[in-house]
Design a protein around this motif. Structure first.
Motif, PDB file in Angstrom:
ATOM      1  N   UNK A  92       4.698  13.379  -9.301  1.00 27.71           N
ATOM      2  CA  UNK A  92       3.996  12.773  -8.162  1.00 27.71           C
ATOM      3  C   UNK A  92       4.999  12.054  -7.272  1.00 27.71           C
ATOM      4  N   UNK A  93       4.566  11.802  -6.032  1.00 23.91           N
ATOM      5  CA  UNK A  93       5.380  10.993  -5.122  1.00 23.91           C
ATOM      6  C   UNK A  93       4.623   9.710  -4.794  1.00 23.91           C
ATOM      7  N   UNK A  94       5.384   8.625  -4.681  1.00 20.32           N
ATOM      8  CA  UNK A  94       4.842   7.335  -4.227  1.00 20.32           C
ATOM      9  C   UNK A  94       5.414   7.133  -2.831  1.00 20.32           C
ATOM     10  N   UNK A  95       4.528   7.060  -1.826  1.00 24.02           N
ATOM     11  CA  UNK A  95       4.976   6.963  -0.440  1.00 24.02           C
ATOM     12  C   UNK A  95       4.590   5.587   0.090  1.00 24.02           C
ATOM     13  N   UNK A  96       5.579   4.724   0.237  1.00 24.95           N
ATOM     14  CA  UNK A  96       5.340   3.319   0.573  1.00 24.95           C
ATOM     15  C   UNK A  96       5.124   3.197   2.083  1.00 24.95           C
ATOM     16  N   UNK A  97       3.975   2.631   2.470  1.00 23.87           N
ATOM     17  CA  UNK A  97       3.587   2.605   3.881  1.00 23.87           C
ATOM     18  C   UNK A  97       4.120   1.377   4.612  1.00 23.87           C
TER      19      UNK A  97
ATOM     20  N   UNK B  37      -3.896   2.249  10.440  1.00 23.53           N
ATOM     21  CA  UNK B  37      -4.946   3.148  10.946  1.00 23.53           C
ATOM     22  C   UNK B  37      -4.795   4.543  10.330  1.00 23.53           C
ATOM     23  N   UNK B  38      -3.548   4.989  10.219  1.00 20.14           N
ATOM     24  CA  UNK B  38      -3.273   6.297   9.587  1.00 20.14           C
ATOM     25  C   UNK B  38      -3.817   6.310   8.149  1.00 20.14           C
ATOM     26  N   UNK B  39      -3.583   5.221   7.410  1.00 24.06           N
ATOM     27  CA  UNK B  39      -4.035   5.126   6.021  1.00 24.06           C
ATOM     28  C   UNK B  39      -5.562   5.136   5.964  1.00 24.06           C
ATOM     29  N   UNK B  40      -6.188   4.414   6.878  1.00 24.47           N
ATOM     30  CA  UNK B  40      -7.659   4.387   6.917  1.00 24.47           C
ATOM     31  C   UNK B  40      -8.199   5.800   7.162  1.00 24.47           C
ATOM     32  N   UNK B  41      -7.568   6.520   8.103  1.00 25.56           N
ATOM     33  CA  UNK B  41      -7.983   7.896   8.371  1.00 25.56           C
ATOM     34  C   UNK B  41      -7.793   8.768   7.133  1.00 25.56           C
TER      35      UNK B  41
ATOM     36  N   UNK C 252       0.845  -1.198   0.000  1.00 27.84           N
ATOM     37  CA  UNK C 252       0.000   0.000   0.000  1.00 27.84           C
ATOM     38  C   UNK C 252       0.883   1.251   0.000  1.00 27.84           C
ATOM     39  N   UNK C 253       0.552   2.163  -0.890  1.00 30.17           N
ATOM     40  CA  UNK C 253       1.255   3.452  -0.973  1.00 30.17           C
ATOM     41  C   UNK C 253       0.244   4.581  -0.968  1.00 30.17           C
ATOM     42  N   UNK C 254       0.685   5.756  -0.562  1.00 32.78           N
ATOM     43  CA  UNK C 254      -0.085   6.971  -0.832  1.00 32.78           C
ATOM     44  C   UNK C 254       0.628   7.669  -1.985  1.00 32.78           C
ATOM     45  N   UNK C 255      -0.107   7.877  -3.066  1.00 33.30           N
ATOM     46  CA  UNK C 255       0.448   8.608  -4.202  1.00 33.30           C
ATOM     47  C   UNK C 255      -0.059  10.036  -4.103  1.00 33.30           C
TER      48      UNK C 255
ATOM     49  N   UNK D 264      -1.728  24.568  -6.461  1.00 32.35           N
ATOM     50  CA  UNK D 264      -0.538  24.226  -5.670  1.00 32.35           C
ATOM     51  C   UNK D 264      -0.866  23.469  -4.399  1.00 32.35           C
ATOM     52  N   UNK D 265      -2.137  23.105  -4.216  1.00 30.93           N
ATOM     53  CA  UNK D 265      -2.515  22.394  -2.993  1.00 30.93           C
ATOM     54  C   UNK D 265      -2.239  20.897  -3.144  1.00 30.93           C
ATOM     55  N   UNK D 266      -1.829  20.241  -2.039  1.00 30.18           N
ATOM     56  CA  UNK D 266      -1.516  18.820  -2.130  1.00 30.18           C
ATOM     57  C   UNK D 266      -2.770  17.971  -2.331  1.00 30.18           C
ATOM     58  N   UNK D 267      -2.609  16.870  -3.020  1.00 34.41           N
ATOM     59  CA  UNK D 267      -3.712  15.930  -3.226  1.00 34.41           C
ATOM     60  C   UNK D 267      -3.124  14.522  -3.241  1.00 34.41           C
ATOM     61  N   UNK D 268      -3.943  13.531  -2.924  1.00 39.84           N
ATOM     62  CA  UNK D 268      -3.401  12.171  -2.912  1.00 39.84           C
ATOM     63  C   UNK D 268      -4.446  11.141  -2.560  1.00 39.84           C
ATOM     64  N   UNK D 269      -4.173   9.901  -2.926  1.00 37.92           N
ATOM     65  CA  UNK D 269      -5.039   8.769  -2.584  1.00 37.92           C
ATOM     66  C   UNK D 269      -4.172   7.581  -2.188  1.00 37.92           C
ATOM     67  N   UNK D 270      -4.787   6.617  -1.504  1.00 38.09           N
ATOM     68  CA  UNK D 270      -4.123   5.336  -1.228  1.00 38.09           C
ATOM     69  C   UNK D 270      -4.170   4.499  -2.497  1.00 38.09           C
TER      70      UNK D 270
END
Ligand SMILES: Cc1cc2nc3c(=O)[nH]c(=O)nc-3n(C[C@H](O)[C@H](O)[C@H](O)COP(=O)(O)O)c2cc1C
Length: 169
Positions: free
Chosen positions: A78-83, A89-93, A28-31, A38-44
């Protein structure tokens, strides 16, 4: 003599296909990217894979209706942030929070290349969009890697059978 492959594959039994995918364990990553303001955006995301070392490259499959899809393509980076497994729980939130509020925490830093990176990630990979192809409901994005940042080494977070789980080497 070989039989030529059919031009279109037969439709899979949808329910069997859905259940089969539950057996596929995925990291699971957050991209994350930035929108036109210029505002941040992202999904799991689980549909993230390494493509090649030469050139360093990654592949994503993003639902075209996802809040990230249009801004990521427009911003082009984009950034790929590997969890890690402590991030379930953080990802669910994160995914349960409205898109505009997901980055209102101190958990995110600004990478010099202009994308948000998750401070707690096992690793973050910063890419530029090299190409994007439509495929049904999804957009397949090929990214060229510009930076990779290593975080603290921990067990990975995986998604399997509709649940978060832990993966150790
Ligand atoms: C574990 C997990 C994996 C997901 N993987 C993907 C994915 O690979 N591609 C995708 O487009 N959406 C994926 N999603 C859905 C998005 O994270 C997100 O929930 C969805 O786009 C709705 O959020 P939005 O309103 O910000 O678009 C995943 C969600 C979860 C919880």
């Amino acid at each position: 003599m070989t039989t030529p492959a059919p031009e279109t594959a037969p439709p899979p039994q949808r329910e069997a296909f859905r259940l089969a995918l539950r057996a596929l364990a995925s990291g699971v990553s957050i991209v994350a990217s930035r929108d036109g303001d210029g505002l941040p955006c992202g999904i799991a995301m689980t549909a993230v894979m390494s493509l090649s070392f030469d050139p360093p490259s990654m592949l994503l499959a993003i639902n075209r209706n996802a809040s990230l899809a249009a801004p990521l393509l427009a911003h082009g980076r984009f950034s790929i942030n590997i969890l890690g497994d402590g991030d379930a729980e953080w990802c669910h939130q994160f995914v349960s929070t409205p898109p505009a509020e997901r980055f209102r925490t101190a958990d995110w830093a600004d990478h010099p290349l202009g994308v948000p990176v998750y401070r707690g990630a096992l690793a973050s990979i910063v890419c530029d969009v090299d190409c994007a192809d439509d495929f049904g409901s999804h957009i397949i994005v090929r990214g060229l890697v510009h930076d990779a940042i290593l975080g603290e080494h921990r067990r990975g977070l995986i998604y399997l059978d509709g649940r978060y789980a832990s993966a150790a080497a």
